[in-house]
Design a protein around this motif. Sequence first.
Motif, PDB file in Angstrom:
ATOM      1  N   PHE A  29      11.517  22.999   8.820  1.00  0.00           N
ATOM      2  CA  PHE A  29      11.868  23.254   6.702  1.00  0.00           C
ATOM      3  C   PHE A  29      12.923  22.051   6.823  1.00  0.00           C
ATOM      4  O   PHE A  29      12.237  21.674   5.335  1.00  0.00           O
ATOM      5  CB  PHE A  29      12.460  24.695   6.763  1.00  0.00           C
ATOM      6  N   ILE A  30      13.825  21.870   7.409  1.00  0.00           N
ATOM      7  CA  ILE A  30      14.937  21.075   6.965  1.00  0.00           C
ATOM      8  C   ILE A  30      13.774  19.506   6.866  1.00  0.00           C
ATOM      9  O   ILE A  30      14.567  18.763   6.408  1.00  0.00           O
ATOM     10  CB  ILE A  30      15.934  21.185   8.228  1.00  0.00           C
ATOM     11  N   TYR A  31      13.561  19.425   8.278  1.00  0.00           N
ATOM     12  CA  TYR A  31      13.003  17.985   8.213  1.00  0.00           C
ATOM     13  C   TYR A  31      11.286  17.450   6.995  1.00  0.00           C
ATOM     14  O   TYR A  31      11.890  16.527   6.657  1.00  0.00           O
ATOM     15  CB  TYR A  31      11.681  17.491   9.572  1.00  0.00           C
ATOM     16  N   ILE A  32      11.037  19.202   6.575  1.00  0.00           N
ATOM     17  CA  ILE A  32      10.091  18.865   5.911  1.00  0.00           C
ATOM     18  C   ILE A  32      10.132  18.467   4.181  1.00  0.00           C
ATOM     19  O   ILE A  32       9.694  17.414   3.790  1.00  0.00           O
ATOM     20  CB  ILE A  32       8.788  19.677   5.664  1.00  0.00           C
ATOM     21  N   ILE A  33      11.973  18.901   3.806  1.00  0.00           N
ATOM     22  CA  ILE A  33      12.217  18.881   2.824  1.00  0.00           C
ATOM     23  C   ILE A  33      12.961  17.787   2.825  1.00  0.00           C
ATOM     24  O   ILE A  33      13.077  17.132   1.775  1.00  0.00           O
ATOM     25  CB  ILE A  33      13.088  20.049   2.339  1.00  0.00           C
ATOM     26  N   THR A  34      13.015  16.671   4.035  1.00  0.00           N
ATOM     27  CA  THR A  34      13.569  15.110   4.395  1.00  0.00           C
ATOM     28  C   THR A  34      12.050  14.019   3.883  1.00  0.00           C
ATOM     29  O   THR A  34      12.875  13.293   3.511  1.00  0.00           O
ATOM     30  CB  THR A  34      14.234  14.762   5.920  1.00  0.00           C
ATOM     31  N   VAL A  35      11.030  15.324   4.214  1.00  0.00           N
ATOM     32  CA  VAL A  35       9.794  13.496   4.338  1.00  0.00           C
ATOM     33  C   VAL A  35      10.110  13.529   2.449  1.00  0.00           C
ATOM     34  O   VAL A  35       9.355  12.588   2.133  1.00  0.00           O
ATOM     35  CB  VAL A  35       8.701  14.663   4.840  1.00  0.00           C
ATOM     36  N   VAL A  36       9.937  15.014   1.513  1.00  0.00           N
ATOM     37  CA  VAL A  36      10.235  14.869   0.607  1.00  0.00           C
ATOM     38  C   VAL A  36      10.977  13.917  -0.291  1.00  0.00           C
ATOM     39  O   VAL A  36      10.007  12.958  -0.611  1.00  0.00           O
ATOM     40  CB  VAL A  36      10.808  15.933  -0.374  1.00  0.00           C
ATOM     41  N   GLY A  37      12.313  13.278   0.370  1.00  0.00           N
ATOM     42  CA  GLY A  37      13.293  12.636   0.103  1.00  0.00           C
ATOM     43  C   GLY A  37      12.558  11.183   0.166  1.00  0.00           C
ATOM     44  O   GLY A  37      12.034  10.443  -0.159  1.00  0.00           O
ATOM     45  N   ILE A  38      12.023  11.364   2.063  1.00  0.00           N
ATOM     46  CA  ILE A  38      11.812   9.752   2.164  1.00  0.00           C
ATOM     47  C   ILE A  38      10.527   9.005   1.681  1.00  0.00           C
ATOM     48  O   ILE A  38      10.506   8.071   1.186  1.00  0.00           O
ATOM     49  CB  ILE A  38      10.927   9.918   3.430  1.00  0.00           C
ATOM     50  N   ALA A  39       9.762  10.318   0.999  1.00  0.00           N
ATOM     51  CA  ALA A  39       8.785   9.520  -0.004  1.00  0.00           C
ATOM     52  C   ALA A  39       8.800   9.167  -1.247  1.00  0.00           C
ATOM     53  O   ALA A  39       8.618   8.010  -1.608  1.00  0.00           O
ATOM     54  CB  ALA A  39       7.783  11.250   0.224  1.00  0.00           C
ATOM     55  N   ILE A  40       9.466   9.494  -1.895  1.00  0.00           N
ATOM     56  CA  ILE A  40      10.268   8.868  -2.834  1.00  0.00           C
ATOM     57  C   ILE A  40      11.020   7.644  -2.868  1.00  0.00           C
ATOM     58  O   ILE A  40      10.774   6.392  -2.877  1.00  0.00           O
ATOM     59  CB  ILE A  40      10.985  10.053  -3.848  1.00  0.00           C
TER      60      ILE A  40
ATOM     61  N   PRO B 163       0.743  -1.362  -0.160  1.00  0.00           N
ATOM     62  CA  PRO B 163      -0.223   0.172   0.053  1.00  0.00           C
ATOM     63  C   PRO B 163       0.506   1.503   0.428  1.00  0.00           C
ATOM     64  O   PRO B 163       0.032   2.263  -0.512  1.00  0.00           O
ATOM     65  CB  PRO B 163      -0.782  -0.527   1.123  1.00  0.00           C
ATOM     66  N   LEU B 164       2.135   0.895   0.599  1.00  0.00           N
ATOM     67  CA  LEU B 164       3.028   2.580   0.495  1.00  0.00           C
ATOM     68  C   LEU B 164       3.078   2.664  -1.172  1.00  0.00           C
ATOM     69  O   LEU B 164       3.133   4.155  -1.236  1.00  0.00           O
ATOM     70  CB  LEU B 164       4.288   2.013   1.329  1.00  0.00           C
ATOM     71  N   PHE B 165       2.945   1.922  -1.712  1.00  0.00           N
ATOM     72  CA  PHE B 165       3.957   2.256  -3.472  1.00  0.00           C
ATOM     73  C   PHE B 165       3.053   3.154  -3.321  1.00  0.00           C
ATOM     74  O   PHE B 165       2.787   3.529  -4.698  1.00  0.00           O
ATOM     75  CB  PHE B 165       3.726   0.821  -4.005  1.00  0.00           C
ATOM     76  N   ARG B 166       1.468   3.150  -2.682  1.00  0.00           N
ATOM     77  CA  ARG B 166       0.543   3.958  -3.447  1.00  0.00           C
ATOM     78  C   ARG B 166       0.610   5.603  -3.029  1.00  0.00           C
ATOM     79  O   ARG B 166      -0.012   5.954  -3.290  1.00  0.00           O
ATOM     80  CB  ARG B 166      -1.526   3.296  -3.237  1.00  0.00           C
ATOM     81  N   ILE B 167       0.685   5.174  -1.952  1.00  0.00           N
ATOM     82  CA  ILE B 167       0.527   6.605  -0.914  1.00  0.00           C
ATOM     83  C   ILE B 167       1.360   7.104  -0.245  1.00  0.00           C
ATOM     84  O   ILE B 167       1.732   8.898  -0.931  1.00  0.00           O
ATOM     85  CB  ILE B 167       0.466   6.454   0.553  1.00  0.00           C
ATOM     86  N   SER B 168       3.369   6.766  -0.707  1.00  0.00           N
ATOM     87  CA  SER B 168       4.033   7.919  -0.584  1.00  0.00           C
ATOM     88  C   SER B 168       3.901   8.625  -1.848  1.00  0.00           C
ATOM     89  O   SER B 168       4.874   9.936  -1.485  1.00  0.00           O
ATOM     90  CB  SER B 168       5.273   7.395  -0.243  1.00  0.00           C
ATOM     91  N   PRO B 169       3.413   8.467  -3.414  1.00  0.00           N
ATOM     92  CA  PRO B 169       4.176   9.379  -4.028  1.00  0.00           C
ATOM     93  C   PRO B 169       2.840  11.124  -4.253  1.00  0.00           C
ATOM     94  O   PRO B 169       3.870  11.608  -4.330  1.00  0.00           O
ATOM     95  CB  PRO B 169       3.541   8.965  -5.577  1.00  0.00           C
ATOM     96  N   TYR B 170       2.144  10.422  -3.442  1.00  0.00           N
ATOM     97  CA  TYR B 170       1.674  11.922  -2.635  1.00  0.00           C
ATOM     98  C   TYR B 170       1.950  12.481  -1.817  1.00  0.00           C
ATOM     99  O   TYR B 170       1.969  13.861  -1.786  1.00  0.00           O
ATOM    100  CB  TYR B 170      -0.694  11.448  -3.076  1.00  0.00           C
ATOM    101  N   LEU B 171       2.508  11.639  -0.973  1.00  0.00           N
ATOM    102  CA  LEU B 171       3.194  12.547  -0.094  1.00  0.00           C
ATOM    103  C   LEU B 171       4.336  13.345  -0.394  1.00  0.00           C
ATOM    104  O   LEU B 171       3.997  14.444   0.400  1.00  0.00           O
ATOM    105  CB  LEU B 171       3.603  11.559   0.896  1.00  0.00           C
ATOM    106  N   SER B 172       4.971  12.929  -1.558  1.00  0.00           N
ATOM    107  CA  SER B 172       6.299  13.841  -1.437  1.00  0.00           C
ATOM    108  C   SER B 172       5.785  15.304  -2.455  1.00  0.00           C
ATOM    109  O   SER B 172       5.827  16.664  -1.704  1.00  0.00           O
ATOM    110  CB  SER B 172       7.098  13.080  -3.022  1.00  0.00           C
TER     111      SER B 172
END
Lengths: 482, 304, 155, 690
Positions: B103-114, B65-74
């Motif tokens: 901010f630093i953490y949120i841009i990390t989340v972009v990476g994590i999502a991908i 299911p993560l394959f479906r969710i995480s692109p949107y998270l980015s």
Amino acid sequence: MELLFLMLVIPFIGAFLAYFSKGRFSVVIATVFSFFTFCLSLINILSKQRFDYDFLFFRWLHPDISFGLINDSLTSIMLILITLIGFFVILYSSGYMSPHNADHRFYTPYGSYYFFMLLFIGAMVGIVTATNFLQIFFFWEITTICSWALISYTKDKKAIFSGLKAFIMTHIGGLGFLIALTLMYIEVKSFDFSVLNSLSASSKLVVFALLFFAASTKSAQIPLFTWLPNAMVAPTPVSAYLHAAAMVKAGVYLMARIYISNSTLSESCAFLMGIISITTMILSVILYYFQDDLKKLLAYSTIGHLGYILFGVSLGIFGSYTGGMGGVFHIINHGFAKGLLFLSVGGIAYVTGSKSIKELSGLSNRFPLFTICFLIGMFSIVGIPPFSGFWSKFMIFTGAFELKNSYMAIFGLLAILESLLSFCWYIFVGHKVFFGVSSEKVLLANNRVPFSMKFSLLCLLILSLLSPLIGYPFVKALYGGN
Amino acid sequence: MNTSWIILSALINIFVVLFLSPFFDGFTRKVRALIQSRVGPPPLQSYYDILKLMGKEDLKSTINPLFRISPYLSVISIAMAALLIPITDFNPPFNFWGDIFLFIYIITVVGIAIIITASASENPFAYVGASRKMMLHLSVEPILAIALITGAINAGSFKIGDIVTWYYSNGPNVSMLLATVCVFLSLQALIGKIPFDVSEAEQEIAEGVLIELSGPKYACVKWANMSKQVLFCLVFSQIFIPWPMTENFLLNTIIALLKVTIIIFISTLIEALNPRLRIDQALKYNLTLAGFSITAIFLALLGV
Amino acid sequence: MSLLKKLAQKAFKKSIWVFHVNTGACNGCDIELLDILTPYYDIERFGMKAVSSPRHADALVISGPVTRPTVDFVRKVYEATPEPKIVIALGSCATAGGIWFDSYNVIGGVDKIIPVNLYIPGCPPRPEAILFGIAQAVGMSKKKIKPIIAAKVES
Amino acid sequence: MEYISYLTASLMLLLMGMVFTSFIKNKSVSGMVSLIITSFFSGFILCFSLKLILKNTVLEYEFFSLSPLLNSSFQVFVDSLSALFLIIIAIAAFCVTMFSWKYLNAYKIYSAYRFYPFLFLLFISSVGIVIIRDLLFFIFFWELMTLSSWLLVISEREKREALKGGLQYFIATHVATAFLILASVILYSYSNNFSFIEIRKALSILIENNMLLFNFICLLIFIAFVTKAGVLPFGFWLPNTYPQAPSSASSFFGGVMSKLAVYALFRFFLSVIPFSSNTQIWGFIIATAGVFSIFVGTIAALTQDEAKRLMSFHAIGQVGYMLLGIGTGLYFINTNPFLGMIALTGGLLHLFNNSIYKSLLFLNAGAIFYKTGTTDLNKVSGLIKVMPLTTMTAIVGSLSIAGVPPFNGFVSKLLIFESSIWTAKISNASFLIKGIFIISGIISVFISAITLASFLKFVNSSFMGKLKTLRNDKKDIPWTMTVSQIMLAILCLITGLFPIIPLELIYKAILSVSEIQLPAFSEIFISNFAGIGINFCPNCLYGGAWFPIFVIFSVLIFSLLIFAFEKYAQAPKRDVDTWYGGKEHTPEEVTYTGHSFYQPFKDLVSFKIGKIKFRGLYPSEFPSFKVSVPLWIKKIINPDEWLYYPVANKIEKLFNLIEKLYDRLIQHYTFLFIIGIVLVILLVFYLLGG
């Protein structure tokens, strides 16, 4: 009083009965008599009597010298130690001294064995109930004879040599005792325990040194300690008794008695004791690391722990009650734990036929009882809470630092170091012997352990766990008495 | 600073970062084409791409299911990060203390999502890409963090808005200039463009992290990547070169867009003229830069 | 049909991403295909570009006769491409097997395996022809013949 | 009085559990019994401690005393700090026991009484450490904890690594305890009482009289606790030890046991050791140790391929964060109480959060072990298909430990970062000290990224990817295991979204411990359920803030938008195979193993000094060395050889010589007799004449 007198007499009677009875009957007699002694000591404790009895009808050398029986806290607790462990050791022996023993097959009639064991108990009872040094000396030499006989029990060359060595060395100590007695008599014509108070300063030191020499040979301290490791050729129950309650405890008892009865001992006496006990301790812990035989390891550990006790007593002489009481407390804790350790090692040897650390491993899979017993004994000895050794060791450490004397502080530091080093080796041995994949010896071991051995091990296990609780009231009473 | 201003400002930020980002991507492609003496795609090409991908089939190569969710998270996290950038004013629409860490953490989340998308896709190429992306990220993130902290020490505040205000009013000093240089040098790595596009190397690992994505999910990730470019260019241009700033929010927005255009142009030049670095080279480059940028902190401590 | 869907359909024509499959070609067609990426032809001005995963592709350009070992691959790559998609057979071999048509290890043209939308014949086809073909396929340029293959695709 | 009965009841429950489980061999029965007992215990303790904190009272009770032998008494003292830790223990204990119930079935040759009694002993000792106010009994429980955890570590007694780990652990921690014992006996000689209050008095006298000794004692205490906490270099044993225990036990180790060491450090340096100028030095040392541990521990974690070992290294790193917070707090609490309090609160909050997610992560590893029989990241993959809920909890745990908003790690890390970086602006410390604190802050920010990376590796290689062979069927793990993980995961989320709840508890705890005047909660933190604001100095505005509400709202709005967008686009969906270039592959061929993750980074941080190989800044293998004992030592320690036997031989020779005189010849005897008589006569004459 009658109780105490009975207690003194019964083992001797039992000893002769056991000697003259045939075969397994001697076992029964020994067990019954030792049990009887134990019961008496239990009653003695429960009755909570404190007295100092005088045999009015018996006088020797000088009208002021009286013989009798003493029963204070120290005696009571020593009595319970001696009789309890004596009983369990004899019970254990009934299973251990059998042809099924894989370590050494005992075929010969057991009469002489039980004779000397009961004699040993009687002699120890005599030592701890004696009212003066002369009386102690009398029983003192009986223990020497008993140990000589028991050590060379197996009668092979090594055993005979070791017995002789033990005999000669402890007897040299006894010679020191004798000289001390003579000096006492010459100066004040008395053998009372408090005699050191009334001696002049210089002779006080000499007498003390001689007594300490006697005690230290008996308790295997420097310089004459080498007999003890050699004495390990004795059957394991004998070693257990020798180390836990009898023989070596006679020496420390003597010192504890001197400490309790004499308040005016000089600091140099304490210092002498301290330095010798600490040196012994350190030496013994170094020697741990060269041992392959489990029993020899335990022997050196005994040497070290007797050092602890003497160190505690020396602290007491120096002025720290906590240290002194810690030393006395350690007698009890060490006694039960060491008895347990020896008996479990005996059990291991009984089933596997080996006592070598290298040869044994993975015992816990097949023999959980021995494992638990050894580990708990070991933790008691090295002072891991909640086991017994922790409390007494902690008291000794506290005593060492309480004095705010830099020498004693250094000694205390060394004692802590010894404790650490011995812990390291013990835990390594515990891991090696009991855990891991079972070695060949263990796999081939027979599974039949006599019930008497198991029973006495279990009882000692419980006693070892409870020994702080058992000892605490007595030590407290002793403290209050001071 | 009333609510309506916040909403307006937030909308402008979202508009600039999310909805103008395909345009800037188109601009990049055009510039690159011109450098290579081609005609290049039309400027709205990236919009077409995303629209097209939106309508395409959504292939599921895994039940994860993560394959479906995480692109949107980015995309979501990019949008959230966009709210912390000052465009219309010295202060970003969401402005609170300590937001540089957020901010630093949120841009990390972009990476994590991908990365999670990639690893959920079960494709070994995607794993390689994910591994590289994470390494790149953790080597380049300290530079941005150190630069922002330098600003924070100088300004005496953990607010991005305060840093910008201080910087604008006090003018540049040595430490801030050093930090600016460091951020500029790490900009390519932050954006993930050549020479630092090791995680998506088309020729080498077949788009790495993106290999299994298709349809709307691919559109989202593409979009997030385009927006990331604008976002980091905005970070550089608005926080580290806040000049000029006016009272008028529209004018400010236009100035910001112009600055971003210039920076993107420079970045495209670098991209077009350089080969790709290997991952170990990229790591060494970034970590050296990070070590160097600590100097900025000490300078800021000294107050210069 | 929603607005977004319509927009997406319109955008499809403006943005064709091509995935190149070689099923056993002599590389002649491949080189010609590369030609259209060069500044001279510059396929990107039509929004087209080459991608490296069939997941991203809109068009599969297949060059070469389908040899036996590659049959599975062709099927797989067709399956791996999301709808809507077009399949372009590039060169004579892909169209009908070319000179290898009766070879023991060649199945034949691509249309024997998967439905094909567009044939670009030639050995190799000129880049202009490829461009023209793709433009025709997406309807950018008017078709000169009736697209019979389109029916086949729907079936 | 009511409180003490609660506490006694819960301790009795644990004792009961220990006794009961010692006799039950069946795993599931034993598990059920212990679960019931532990749930009662947890309920009691939670009620008790929450009541205590909310009513702001203190429980003080003396069970018995050891005087006159030692001035020590079993003195129970529960203030808010202790209550906070009781809460932590209760939560972890419940989850761990619940997890263990079915989990133990993963070990085939393993009976229940190798595990549960020791687990209960561990619970007892942890509760004991927290509630006691007497150094002797503190040491007692401390060592009891070591003992019980050692027993848990070696519960797989046939495994070499387990034994090695257990040995290392016991020796290292026992040495540390010896330091503590040394400190305590030195302190006793001054205070003549083991009670913390008396010790504090003694120490405050000591500060004025004997600074050197005071510092020495501080050093001893520091080393003792830091070893247990696993702070490098003293915590070298930790990565070898934690992985060897059953996962539920290691969960308790990582979640509570190492935190108790931090508790002890906190308790001692804040309430037992009085504040002085030395507090600053020790604060600085603690912070530096923390940073070192953060840096080395976490980078070493990145290079690990074994899940539990990886987590153990992170346990080292995370303890570093706490120490950084506490150290910074101690440094500044006198000069700048606002900053100091923020740092202390951050450190403790991190501890609280850490205990939750660390327990969770170890439980995740346990779930992996249950299903696959290994925790080697190279051998497991694709477990999300078997246990999706566990995967979700693992991701929550990983993001929490990395401090990603809105999970709980973020808040505490934020406080720690801000306080350590903020030293630059507020404090008047020297340039170097400021620099070190700031670098610490930056390192901890950087290491957060590394933490994230290594946990992404954990999640990626164990849960994502192709499913590899399992030990048993493809069913999900038993529900008790899942539920215990989910509970912890939800706690992670709740404490992240509403940090105000633990924050207030922690603040109260610190206030209850410290004896100096500290700012009130409302002066530092402005908070409501929307988030928290932090005030760094009396006059300035809020220095830091965290509005989880912002995150939630943004995520919700954007998710709705995107969801609508996707629905609107109506993209058709289709299931396909993974694209490997068209070819069929076996799962082994197409799995990117955990070992390959971050390989270039690993190479970057691996080097060799002398003969010691460092992998990830951490020595991976030591060259073996042998100590050969010199001959003279061997000789000296055996006085038999050089003293007694020669003497005995000499004496024997002498006797032989004398024996020779007796050669059975009557003439010789007569001769000797005559000589003897002459001598006697001469002597008599001499004596009479003289």
